[in-house]
Enzyme design. Structure first.
Site, PDB file in Angstrom:
ATOM      1  CB  THR A 115      40.388  35.766  51.488  1.00  0.00           C
ATOM      2  OG1 THR A 115      41.419  36.154  52.398  1.00  0.00           O
ATOM      3  CG2 THR A 115      39.370  36.891  51.448  1.00  0.00           C
ATOM      4  CE1 TYR A 145      41.697  39.769  47.952  1.00  0.00           C
ATOM      5  CE2 TYR A 145      42.194  39.281  50.253  1.00  0.00           C
ATOM      6  CZ  TYR A 145      42.002  38.858  48.953  1.00  0.00           C
ATOM      7  OH  TYR A 145      42.104  37.521  48.649  1.00  0.00           O
ATOM      8  CB  ILE A 177      35.504  37.647  36.236  1.00  0.00           C
ATOM      9  CG1 ILE A 177      36.446  38.400  37.168  1.00  0.00           C
ATOM     10  CG2 ILE A 177      36.014  36.256  35.887  1.00  0.00           C
ATOM     11  CD1 ILE A 177      36.488  37.803  38.581  1.00  0.00           C
ATOM     12  CB  ALA A 221      40.833  37.379  43.159  1.00  0.00           C
TER      13      ALA A 221
HETATM   14  N1  LIG Z   1      47.328  34.244  47.491  1.00  0.00           N
HETATM   15  C1  LIG Z   1      46.826  34.172  48.708  1.00  0.00           C
HETATM   16  O1  LIG Z   1      47.557  34.139  49.728  1.00  0.00           O
HETATM   17  C2  LIG Z   1      45.327  34.050  48.894  1.00  0.00           C
HETATM   18  C3  LIG Z   1      44.825  33.966  50.214  1.00  0.00           C
HETATM   19  C4  LIG Z   1      43.437  33.827  50.395  1.00  0.00           C
HETATM   20  C5  LIG Z   1      42.596  33.786  49.299  1.00  0.00           C
HETATM   21  N2  LIG Z   1      43.120  33.918  48.040  1.00  0.00           N
HETATM   22  C6  LIG Z   1      42.190  33.878  46.907  1.00  0.00           C
HETATM   23  O2  LIG Z   1      42.570  32.769  46.111  1.00  0.00           O
HETATM   24  C7  LIG Z   1      42.238  33.002  44.741  1.00  0.00           C
HETATM   25  C8  LIG Z   1      43.447  32.679  43.874  1.00  0.00           C
HETATM   26  O3  LIG Z   1      44.556  33.490  44.271  1.00  0.00           O
HETATM   27  P1  LIG Z   1      45.994  33.283  43.635  1.00  0.00           P
HETATM   28  O4  LIG Z   1      46.978  33.395  44.743  1.00  0.00           O
HETATM   29  O5  LIG Z   1      45.986  32.079  42.752  1.00  0.00           O
HETATM   30  O6  LIG Z   1      46.076  34.611  42.734  1.00  0.00           O
HETATM   31  P2  LIG Z   1      46.940  34.928  41.415  1.00  0.00           P
HETATM   32  O7  LIG Z   1      48.126  34.045  41.324  1.00  0.00           O
HETATM   33  O8  LIG Z   1      47.164  36.408  41.384  1.00  0.00           O
HETATM   34  O9  LIG Z   1      45.950  34.527  40.255  1.00  0.00           O
HETATM   35  C9  LIG Z   1      44.808  35.280  39.960  1.00  0.00           C
HETATM   36  C10 LIG Z   1      44.401  34.917  38.561  1.00  0.00           C
HETATM   37  O10 LIG Z   1      43.223  35.676  38.224  1.00  0.00           O
HETATM   38  C11 LIG Z   1      43.427  36.272  36.944  1.00  0.00           C
HETATM   39  N3  LIG Z   1      42.643  37.503  36.908  1.00  0.00           N
HETATM   40  C12 LIG Z   1      42.887  38.653  37.594  1.00  0.00           C
HETATM   41  N4  LIG Z   1      41.923  39.553  37.324  1.00  0.00           N
HETATM   42  C13 LIG Z   1      41.062  38.962  36.444  1.00  0.00           C
HETATM   43  C14 LIG Z   1      39.879  39.377  35.809  1.00  0.00           C
HETATM   44  N5  LIG Z   1      39.402  40.631  35.987  1.00  0.00           N
HETATM   45  N6  LIG Z   1      39.224  38.507  34.983  1.00  0.00           N
HETATM   46  C15 LIG Z   1      39.729  37.261  34.780  1.00  0.00           C
HETATM   47  N7  LIG Z   1      40.862  36.816  35.348  1.00  0.00           N
HETATM   48  C16 LIG Z   1      41.519  37.647  36.179  1.00  0.00           C
HETATM   49  C17 LIG Z   1      44.923  36.530  36.863  1.00  0.00           C
HETATM   50  O11 LIG Z   1      45.364  36.669  35.535  1.00  0.00           O
HETATM   51  P3  LIG Z   1      46.453  37.817  35.158  1.00  0.00           P
HETATM   52  O12 LIG Z   1      47.586  37.653  36.143  1.00  0.00           O
HETATM   53  O13 LIG Z   1      46.830  37.484  33.755  1.00  0.00           O
HETATM   54  O14 LIG Z   1      45.741  39.125  35.314  1.00  0.00           O
HETATM   55  C18 LIG Z   1      45.457  35.250  37.508  1.00  0.00           C
HETATM   56  O15 LIG Z   1      45.496  34.192  36.575  1.00  0.00           O
HETATM   57  C19 LIG Z   1      41.754  34.461  44.678  1.00  0.00           C
HETATM   58  O16 LIG Z   1      40.349  34.455  44.685  1.00  0.00           O
HETATM   59  C20 LIG Z   1      42.254  35.087  45.980  1.00  0.00           C
HETATM   60  O17 LIG Z   1      41.406  36.131  46.416  1.00  0.00           O
HETATM   61  C21 LIG Z   1      44.466  34.031  47.811  1.00  0.00           C
END
Ligand SMILES: NC(=O)c1ccc[n+]([C@@H]2O[C@H](COP(=O)([O-])OP(=O)(O)OC[C@H]3O[C@@H](n4cnc5c(N)ncnc54)[C@H](OP(=O)(O)O)[C@@H]3O)[C@@H](O)[C@H]2O)c1
Length: 290
Positions: free
Chosen positions: A102, A126, A38, A61
């Site tokens: 977030t 972040y 992205i 992200a």
């Molecule tokens: N986890 C939380 O507690 C939390 C809280 C609030 C908001 N959020 C938001 O929720 C969303 C999902 O979070 P999540 O917990 O599902 O995160 P996650 O498990 O780390 O998943 C993130 C995904 O994005 C992919 N990714 C990372 N960098 C990328 C890039 N430059 N281009 C394309 N793909 C990329 C990763 O692939 P690879 O691993 O292969 O790099 C992974 O599949 C994010 O927007 C995050 O900011 C999360």
């Protein structure tokens, strides 16, 4: 309707793909990091043009808060410019754009559930990079929604963080280790399956603006951990502590619960209580039988 999902192998993305795949009239196109970068407009344009979606869920992200603090350029490249790239191409394709954001866009000073009209004031790189992503998404694609989630728990665990809070707590509890858990930073947890089904409703209705998509009501990390331990019938001490017990270089909001009222109006139902969502998660992960 065809829906593309970035971050499709992530904690949220995995369950979005699962829920959308089962939905009537929806064809889902999962886009893993290998299939789309992205931070690179050419990659985004190639992947999304090939997928030709009517809607895109952008859940990709860089969200390891400590690493974002150490590498602000990368944080903004992925969370802000990456969001802009996805939104620009959505606009070119006439697709509805959903940017996952977030609770860390807030500073916690309100000390009551934040609604969507509250002014954000991020404390961390972040949070600032995600807020920039919100603005860039909405400016590049008028047909867009910012869906803020928080304190996520899902069966696949966060890839970037290697698991989730509940699994870490249960692992220690099952080993008989006494637990100390922070009890002074209220938040609203989000079960990925529930967020995914709310996102499906949003994609079908296509409201624009900002929505808070979390389970309800507010609880502390201590409440959340204690409930998981109790539901699993584990006899281990869980002690409430203040956040000073876990010093961190990253400033986090001391209060970040999000109000769910606007979402309930938008999709015609509230998100369920986090206690019910937690029970469902524990069953799904095999920690509980029913
Ligand atoms: N986890 C939380 O507690 C939390 C809280 C609030 C908001 N959020 C938001 O929720 C969303 C999902 O979070 P999540 O917990 O599902 O995160 P996650 O498990 O780390 O998943 C993130 C995904 O994005 C992919 N990714 C990372 N960098 C990328 C890039 N430059 N281009 C394309 N793909 C990329 C990763 O692939 P690879 O691993 O292969 O790099 C992974 O599949 C994010 O927007 C995050 O900011 C999360």
């Amino acid at each position: 309707m065809k829906v593309a999902v970035t971050g499709s192998t992530g904690q949220l993305g995995t369950d979005v793909v699962e829920v959308f795949r089962k939905a009537a009239g929806v064809e889902v196109v999962p886009l893993s990091h290998e299939q789309i970068e992205i931070g690179d407009l050419a990659s985004v344009r190639a992947a999304l043009t090939a997928a030709a979606p009517q809607a895109v869920i952008n859940s990709a992200a860089f969200h390891q808060v400590d690493k974002c603090e150490e590498d602000p350029e990368q944080a903004f490249r992925i969370n802000a410019l990456g969001a802009w790239n996805v939104a620009r191409v959505c606009n070119e394709l006439g697709a509805y754009c959903v940017y996952i954001s977030t609770d860390y866009v807030f500073d916690g000073a309100k000390a009551a559930p934040y609604d969507e009209a509250d002014a954000p004031m991020p404390l961390s790189i972040y949070g600032a990079s995600k807020l920039a992503g919100e603005y860039l998404t909405r400016s590049a694609c008028p047909k867009a929604i910012v869906a803020r989630i928080a304190s996520v728990f899902g069966k696949s665990g966060a890839r970037g963080k290697g698991g989730n809070f509940i699994e870490a707590i249960l692992k220690k509890a099952k080993a008989g280790e006494p637990l100390k858990v922070v009890n002074d930073t209220p938040m609203t947890p989000t079960y990925t399956m529930d967020a995914a089904s709310a996102l499906l409703d949003l994609v079908r209705r296509q409201p624009t603006g900002i929505l808070h998509v979390t389970n309800q009501p507010a609880c502390t990390w201590y409440d959340f951990a204690k409930k998981a331990v109790d539901l699993c019938g584990l006899k281990v001490e869980v002690a409430p502590v203040t956040s000073d017990a876990f010093p961190s270089k990253v400033r986090r909001p001391t209060y970040s619960a999000l109000s769910g009222k606007r979402l309930a109006d938008a999709i015609g139902r509230p998100m369920r209580p986090w206690t019910e969502a937690l029970r469902a998660y524990l069953v799904e992960k095999g920690h509980l039988s029913t």
